[in-house]
Design a protein around this motif. Sequence first.
Motif, PDB file in Angstrom:
ATOM      1  N   CYS A 165       0.835  -1.208   0.000  1.00 44.46           N
ATOM      2  CA  CYS A 165       0.000   0.000   0.000  1.00 44.46           C
ATOM      3  C   CYS A 165       0.869   1.257   0.000  1.00 44.46           C
ATOM      4  CB  CYS A 165      -0.918   0.026   1.223  1.00 44.46           C
ATOM      5  SG  CYS A 165      -2.092  -1.325   1.259  1.00 44.46           S
ATOM      6  N   THR A 166       0.470   2.230  -0.817  1.00 43.29           N
ATOM      7  CA  THR A 166       1.192   3.503  -0.876  1.00 43.29           C
ATOM      8  C   THR A 166       0.274   4.640  -0.459  1.00 43.29           C
ATOM      9  OG1 THR A 166       0.629   3.764  -3.207  1.00 43.29           O
ATOM     10  CG2 THR A 166       2.726   2.691  -2.708  1.00 43.29           C
ATOM     11  N   ASP A 167       0.852   5.794  -0.187  1.00 42.27           N
ATOM     12  CA  ASP A 167       0.110   6.976   0.259  1.00 42.27           C
ATOM     13  C   ASP A 167      -0.938   7.379  -0.777  1.00 42.27           C
ATOM     14  OD1 ASP A 167      -0.534   9.080   1.951  1.00 42.27           O
ATOM     15  OD2 ASP A 167       0.968  10.419   1.077  1.00 42.27           O
TER      16      ASP A 167
ATOM     17  N   LYS B 288      -8.232  -2.303  -0.403  1.00 39.37           N
ATOM     18  CA  LYS B 288      -9.041  -3.245   0.378  1.00 39.37           C
ATOM     19  C   LYS B 288      -8.031  -4.208   0.989  1.00 39.37           C
ATOM     20  CE  LYS B 288     -12.693  -6.691  -0.159  1.00 39.37           C
ATOM     21  NZ  LYS B 288     -13.551  -7.367  -1.140  1.00 39.37           N
ATOM     22  N   VAL B 289      -7.967  -4.220   2.327  1.00 35.28           N
ATOM     23  CA  VAL B 289      -6.983  -5.050   3.031  1.00 35.28           C
ATOM     24  C   VAL B 289      -7.695  -5.947   4.039  1.00 35.28           C
ATOM     25  CG1 VAL B 289      -5.069  -3.416   2.773  1.00 35.28           C
ATOM     26  CG2 VAL B 289      -6.573  -3.233   4.747  1.00 35.28           C
ATOM     27  N   THR B 290      -7.024  -7.001   4.437  1.00 38.94           N
ATOM     28  CA  THR B 290      -7.568  -7.885   5.469  1.00 38.94           C
ATOM     29  C   THR B 290      -6.452  -8.279   6.417  1.00 38.94           C
ATOM     30  OG1 THR B 290      -8.868  -9.880   5.893  1.00 38.94           O
ATOM     31  CG2 THR B 290      -7.222 -10.035   4.157  1.00 38.94           C
TER      32      THR B 290
ATOM     33  N   ILE C 147      -5.545   5.097   1.919  1.00 39.98           N
ATOM     34  CA  ILE C 147      -4.384   5.066   2.812  1.00 39.98           C
ATOM     35  C   ILE C 147      -3.813   6.481   2.970  1.00 39.98           C
ATOM     36  CG2 ILE C 147      -1.967   4.288   3.008  1.00 39.98           C
ATOM     37  CD1 ILE C 147      -3.796   2.013   3.531  1.00 39.98           C
ATOM     38  N   ALA C 148      -3.437   6.820   4.179  1.00 36.53           N
ATOM     39  CA  ALA C 148      -2.722   8.060   4.463  1.00 36.53           C
ATOM     40  C   ALA C 148      -1.440   7.686   5.196  1.00 36.53           C
ATOM     41  CB  ALA C 148      -3.575   8.983   5.319  1.00 36.53           C
ATOM     42  N   MET C 149      -0.432   8.516   5.095  1.00 37.45           N
ATOM     43  CA  MET C 149       0.805   8.297   5.847  1.00 37.45           C
ATOM     44  C   MET C 149       0.846   9.319   6.971  1.00 37.45           C
ATOM     45  SD  MET C 149       2.282   5.719   4.457  1.00 37.45           S
ATOM     46  CE  MET C 149       3.971   5.666   4.936  1.00 37.45           C
TER      47      MET C 149
END
Length: 141
Positions: free
Chosen positions: A57-59, A64-66, A119-121
Amino acid sequence: MSAVPRFERSGKPGKAEKPSGRFRRMLDRLSSSQEDLESEELQEDSQASGCTRISDCTDRQIVKVTGTLRTVTLRPRAGVPALEAELFDGTAPLDVVWLGRRSIVGIEPGRKLIASGRIAMSHGRRVLFNPKYELRPLGKE
C-alpha cells in the motif's frame, strides 16, 4: 538407477536449493516460530481473499486489506474521541482509526476483518481513517 530428490529452483543467486515435498514443508513448520507461522497464514488469507498486501500500500491509494487486529485503543485526536486499532496481515501493520467513536461492537484484539478506504501516511506509518469494514466470522479461525 537410484531415485534423485527434486529441488526447487529459487532463481536467486546465493540461495540454497531446498528439496520440495510434504516432508520438507512439515519440517519447515516444525522449525518455524509461532509468529512466523501466523504471519504466513495471514498472508495466505489475504491473497485468497483478493485483498492488497499492506506492505504494497502507498500513500493516497484506495485499498481493500484484510488481517487480524493486534491492538485496540481509545485515543483522543484534537479533543475528539478516536478508536484506533492496529491491523496486521503478515507483511506490515496498518493503523485503522474511527474518528468520533469510543467503541465499536466486534472491534477487539484478535478479530479478523476486511477494511477498505484511502491510505494516508502519518508519522511514517500507514493509516486508514474511517474505513468501510467487514468483520470476519469468529468460527473461521
